[in-house]
Design an enzyme around this catalytic site. Structure first.
Site, short mmCIF file in Angstrom:
data_model
loop_
_atom_site.label_atom_id
_atom_site.label_comp_id
_atom_site.label_asym_id
_atom_site.label_seq_id
_atom_site.Cartn_x
_atom_site.Cartn_y
_atom_site.Cartn_z
N LYS A 92 -5.21 -7.08 -2.85
CA LYS A 92 -4.72 -6.30 -4.13
C LYS A 92 -3.74 -6.73 -5.52
O LYS A 92 -3.39 -7.96 -5.06
CB LYS A 92 -3.90 -4.99 -4.16
CG LYS A 92 -2.91 -3.93 -4.66
CD LYS A 92 -2.52 -2.72 -3.84
CE LYS A 92 -1.94 -1.79 -5.24
NZ LYS A 92 -1.16 -1.34 -4.35
N SER A 167 -1.37 3.35 -4.88
CA SER A 167 -1.59 3.13 -6.34
C SER A 167 -2.67 1.90 -5.44
O SER A 167 -3.27 1.55 -6.71
CB SER A 167 -1.02 2.03 -6.45
OG SER A 167 -0.47 1.86 -5.31
N SER A 191 1.04 4.51 -1.52
CA SER A 191 0.14 4.28 -2.50
C SER A 191 -0.99 3.12 -1.31
O SER A 191 -1.91 2.64 -1.06
CB SER A 191 0.25 2.93 -2.95
OG SER A 191 1.44 4.02 -3.91
#
Length: 504
Positions: A92, A167, A191
């Site tokens: 990420k 997210s 997330s």
């Protein structure tokens, strides 16, 4: 190669037999990424593929070959030291990889290069895994759909008209599309579990502290943590076993007491499942926002446990009604504080200073941050303002402490909590992007886990009539990861392929 193997275990067998090489695994991802960029409707899971990935893959192949030439004992010793040798993974865009761009999907960090590896990256590299690229996300991890990225939304590989969740939507989509075998995400309020549910894969939110936060860009420090995406519980166990443990650089880190159960991984037996005491929160079952198809999938999972003679009890946990309000007061206050460092002076974007530092600060942050990040900073600063902090922030911390006590007490009576991950399946792109409250309510079933600092796993459990995945959540006490993964593996064995990828 026409596709990647469908699990880490399968890839390891193919690497061991010489059927594929690590360089070939990486080349597949590179070619798929290049092709997707020219797609009329790109997935947009990756923001960047690292230009040294193929070279690292070739080096891993040579290391394996050299050890094999010295005999089986030497090769076995190497693989014991490096159990993930040659396995590529995605990162990420808020986790530091030395010498690589790190932007948090925000214009304010355009061009920023990480000066060091995050601890979780160092541990994966030491285990032989290869970081292959960085994935899209909501800006500074603030969102539930990856639509708040400065670089455009990530689409759901099951149906590209829908969101991938957030997210950590880029990481989830990359795994679900089988562009990579596993990926790292981060969690503050759901997330990892939310995009795992939307994309139909497994997603683990570990106990707070099990994975070091060193090298992860902070959103809400008392809530943030690294999480994992994979196609099977065994894949997640294999990766977690090399990443977990206390870290000198993170005072909140801790050892996972039963980490050996991740290395010697096996599914829960029928006897273990029969002995489980499972709690189902009444507050979630009676939620007005619970989609009927999500509830139908949830009921089917309940029936599976019941058929195996597990004890299931609907329980009242009134404190859960405060989760959303408590979480957003704390998370947004911490976000306002953490993001104050992005000021146009120390690093990242710098706009014309105008008349002085105040104007530099205002211009840089106004241009560099997107609307959702600005909204959360403004609310967070409002909560922390002198006239409100005593009545609001401190009250939220008090409610959180009570929630921790009540959740801990619950786990003294029950082994796990069973509930949906999200009230709804994935929604269409643009459907909620201008409705912050609707977006915030996507996390209403996940947040209690973050506030109580316990562990939870999103398990792909079914689909809606339109074919969109639905995840069900197994939540347990602190350090219950081995138990959750074993139970999920028992589910996987009876529902083979439930977390398998979509072919692009």
């Amino acid at each position: 190669m026409t596709s990647l193997p469908k699990s880490i275990a399968e890839a390891q067998k193919l690497l061991a037999s010489g059927t594929v090489t690590s360089a070939e695994l990486i080349r597949y991802t590179v070619e798929a990424f290049t092709a997707d960029k020219h797609n009329s409707v790109p997935l947009n899971a990756f923001l960047e593929i690292y230009d040294n990935a193929e070279a690292l893959g070739a080096a891993a192949d040579e290391e394996r070959k050299a050890a094999a030439a010295k005999g089986d004992d030497t090769l076995a010793s190497l693989l014991k030291k490096k159990p993930l040798l040659g396995i590529p993974f995605a990162v990420k865009d808020n986790i530091s990889v030395k010498g690589r761009h790190l932007t948090c999907a925000s214009h304010i960090l355009e061009g920023y290069v990480a000066p060091y590896n995050a601890t979780v990256i160092n541990r994966l590299i030491a285990a032989g895994a290869i970081p292959i690229g960085r994935c899209n996300q909501d800006e500074f991890a603030m969102g539930s759909s990856t639509e708040y990225s400065a670089y455009g939304p990530t689409r759901n590989p099951v149906n590209r008209e829908y969101v991938s969740g957030g997210s950590s939507g880029g990481s989830a989509a990359a795994v679900a599309a089988n562009l990579v075998l596993f990926a790292l995400g981060t969690e503050t309020g759901g997330s990892v579990r939310l995009p795992a549910s939307y994309c139909g894969i497994y997603g683990l939110k570990p106990t707070y502290g099990v994975l070091s936060r060193w090298g992860v860009v902070a959103f809400g420090s008392s809530l943030d943590q690294v999480g994992l995406f994979g196609h099977t519980p065994a894949d997640i166990a294999a990766v977690l076993s090399v990443m977990c443990g206390e870290d000198f650089y993170d005072d909140t880190s801790s050892d996972l007491p039963s980490a050996d159960q991740l290395i010697n991984f096996e599914a829960a037996s029928s006897e273990e499942i029969r002995s489980l005491k499972i709690a189902v929160p009444r507050q979630f079952l009676e939620s007005k926002g619970l989609d009927t198809e999500v509830n139908s999938v949830f009921q089917s999972v309940k029936d599976w446990f019941t058929a195996k003679s597990a004890s299931i009890t609907v329980v009242d946990i009134p404190i859960l009604d405060t989760s959303i309000a408590c979480y957003y007061v704390i998370a947004l206050s911490e976000a306002a504080s953490n993001l104050s460092r992005f000021d146009g002076i120390r690093y990242g974007l710098r706009k014309d200073p105008g008349e002085g530092y105040d104007e530099l600060y205002v211009h840089t942050r106004s241009d560099g941050f997107g609307p959702e990040v600005k909204r959360r900073i403004i609310i967070g600063n409002y909560v922390l303002s002198e006239q409100f902090s005593g009545d609001c922030y401190k009250k939220a911390m008090s409610v959180r402490a009570r929630m921790q006590r009540e959740v801990q007490k619950l786990y003294e009576q029950y082994d796990l909590v069973l509930c949906p991950v999200c009230p709804t399946p994935a929604f269409k792109l643009g459907q909620k992007v201008d409705d912050p409250m609707a977006m915030y309510l996507s996390d209403m079933f996940t947040i209690f886990v973050n506030l109580s600092r316990t562990a939870a796993l999103s398990v792909p459990a079914g689909k809606t009539t339109s074919g969109m995945p639905v995840g069900i959540q197994l939540a347990g006490a602190m350090f219950s990861e081995p138990m959750l993964l074993r139970v999920a593996q028992a589910w996987e064995l009876e529902h083979p392929g439930c977390g398998r990828p979509v072919q692009l």
